[in-house]
Write a protein that holds these residues in place. Structure first.
Motif, mmCIF file in Angstrom:
data_model
loop_
_atom_site.group_PDB
_atom_site.id
_atom_site.type_symbol
_atom_site.label_atom_id
_atom_site.label_comp_id
_atom_site.label_asym_id
_atom_site.label_seq_id
_atom_site.Cartn_x
_atom_site.Cartn_y
_atom_site.Cartn_z
ATOM 1 N N ASP A 1 0.292 -1.572 -4.918
ATOM 2 C CA ASP A 1 0.954 -2.053 -6.133
ATOM 3 C C ASP A 1 1.510 -3.454 -5.923
ATOM 4 O O ASP A 1 2.001 -3.791 -4.842
ATOM 5 C CB ASP A 1 2.108 -1.121 -6.523
ATOM 6 C CG ASP A 1 1.629 0.260 -6.926
ATOM 7 O OD1 ASP A 1 0.554 0.355 -7.545
ATOM 8 O OD2 ASP A 1 2.325 1.245 -6.618
ATOM 9 N N TRP B 1 0.824 -1.204 0.000
ATOM 10 C CA TRP B 1 0.000 0.000 0.000
ATOM 11 C C TRP B 1 0.864 1.262 0.000
ATOM 12 O O TRP B 1 1.930 1.307 0.610
ATOM 13 C CB TRP B 1 -0.933 -0.004 1.215
ATOM 14 C CG TRP B 1 -2.024 -1.015 1.066
ATOM 15 C CD1 TRP B 1 -1.947 -2.348 1.338
ATOM 16 C CD2 TRP B 1 -3.340 -0.786 0.571
ATOM 17 N NE1 TRP B 1 -3.138 -2.972 1.060
ATOM 18 C CE2 TRP B 1 -4.006 -2.035 0.585
ATOM 19 C CE3 TRP B 1 -4.014 0.342 0.136
ATOM 20 C CZ2 TRP B 1 -5.324 -2.171 0.154
ATOM 21 C CZ3 TRP B 1 -5.323 0.209 -0.291
ATOM 22 C CH2 TRP B 1 -5.965 -1.034 -0.286
ATOM 23 N N ASN B 2 0.368 2.290 -0.684
ATOM 24 C CA ASN B 2 1.107 3.547 -0.739
ATOM 25 C C ASN B 2 0.920 4.343 0.552
ATOM 26 O O ASN B 2 0.089 4.007 1.401
ATOM 27 C CB ASN B 2 0.693 4.380 -1.960
ATOM 28 C CG ASN B 2 -0.796 4.727 -1.972
ATOM 29 O OD1 ASN B 2 -1.474 4.697 -0.948
ATOM 30 N ND2 ASN B 2 -1.309 5.069 -3.150
ATOM 31 N N ASP B 3 1.709 5.413 0.699
ATOM 32 C CA ASP B 3 1.662 6.222 1.919
ATOM 33 C C ASP B 3 0.306 6.886 2.107
ATOM 34 O O ASP B 3 -0.117 7.138 3.247
ATOM 35 C CB ASP B 3 2.761 7.291 1.895
ATOM 36 C CG ASP B 3 4.153 6.696 2.028
ATOM 37 O OD1 ASP B 3 4.263 5.572 2.572
ATOM 38 O OD2 ASP B 3 5.118 7.347 1.584
ATOM 39 N N GLU B 4 -0.386 7.173 0.996
ATOM 40 C CA GLU B 4 -1.698 7.811 1.081
ATOM 41 C C GLU B 4 -2.792 6.831 1.470
ATOM 42 O O GLU B 4 -3.922 7.226 1.755
ATOM 43 C CB GLU B 4 -2.043 8.483 -0.261
ATOM 44 C CG GLU B 4 -1.143 9.637 -0.649
ATOM 45 C CD GLU B 4 0.228 9.181 -1.144
ATOM 46 O OE1 GLU B 4 1.192 9.968 -1.004
ATOM 47 O OE2 GLU B 4 0.335 8.031 -1.645
#
Length: 275
Positions: free
Chosen positions: A98, A90-93
């Motif tokens: 991905d 998971w991305n930081d936001e």
């Protein structure tokens, strides 16, 4: 990922330690299909089944309303009789994830139940590492959702119900008498003996590799840490000091952790010392 009409929650009595991460487990079955009773172990899953495990940390375990940080989501997808693995980071936001097949390292910080601020290196496994642990007789398989590990009471719709009965009521598990299914104790429970805690912990954290049908490299050592194996056949009695040493040093578990499970190691040592 939130539970829906298609994704159903699964809870385990005892779980694999993963750097103190919390986990959400879900299962999605093809329309009209059910998990099929196959003894105490992993039920029979139809092609098209997706098992989902999401790893996250509460920002402050003392107050979960302060939010959480989701790290990764791992999938096991069954197709043409084989299980395929995939890991999404998971991305930081916290808006998207991905696919990562080559592993990934990140730092995680949180406040523990005792108010200690911790920061650790969190390691997302690569595809080969996933396959190394998730195998039985060289075939990729799920580890956690054995029926005996699902045979616990859970809260659904604000009521306590046996999880197997609940899954049957949802018509995603075939009908059978749940009394046929054994139970793995919760090694974190205060209501089980040190022997049960120790064997349950080793079942969930060691036996997927250290058993006759596990990953070939550790299987050759001859250990058998499955919960149902008689103590005389586990090799624990002859290797008590060695087992304690590799746990205390962090040499084991070989994969899946970057920090020592202090509480888990303590209960295993208590168990071994009682023998």
């Amino acid at each position: 990922m939130n539970p829906s009409a298609e994704y159903h929650l699964l809870e385990l009595s005892s779980a694999l330690f993963s750097n103190y991460a919390e986990k959400q487990r879900l299962v999605k079955l093809p329309t009209g299909e059910k998990m099929i009773y196959d003894g105490n172990g992993i039920p029979i899953f139809s092609n098209g089944t997706i098992l989902v495990k999401t790893f996250y940390y509460f920002n402050d375990v003392r107050d979960t309303t302060l939010g959480k940080k989701v790290i990764e989501t791992r999938l096991l997808i069954k197709s043409e009789g084989l299980w395929n693995v995939a890991t999404y980071v998971w991305n930081d936001e916290q808006t998207d994830a991905d696919l990562k097949l080559n592993g990934y390292d990140t730092q995680v910080s949180w406040t523990t139940l005792s108010g200690i601020n911790r920061t650790i290196r969190y390691q997302v496994p690569n595809q080969n590492e996933c396959i190394s642990c998730h195998q039985l007789n060289s075939e990729v398989l799920p580890i956690g959702p054995k029926l005996r590990n699902l045979n616990i009471d859970v809260i659904r719709n604000n009521e306590s119900i046996n999880q197997l009965e609940h899954l049957q009521s949802l018509e995603i598990l075939n009908d059978f008498d749940k009394s046929q299914v054994a139970k793995i104790p919760n090694y974190k429970s205060l209501n089980v003996t040190s022997v049960e805690k120790g064997r349950a912990y080793m079942e969930m954290n060691c036996a997927h590799c250290h058993s006759p049908s596990g990953w070939s490299r550790p299987a050759r050592t001859g250990y058998d840490f499955r919960f149902e194996t008689d103590i005389s056949n586990t090799r624990i009695l002859d290797n008590k000091d060695k087992i304690k040493e590799v746990l205390q040093s962090g040499e084991m578990p070989y994969l899946g952790t970057t920090v020592i499970d202090e509480e888990g190691v303590e209960l295993v040592i208590e168990y071994i010392n009682s023998l």
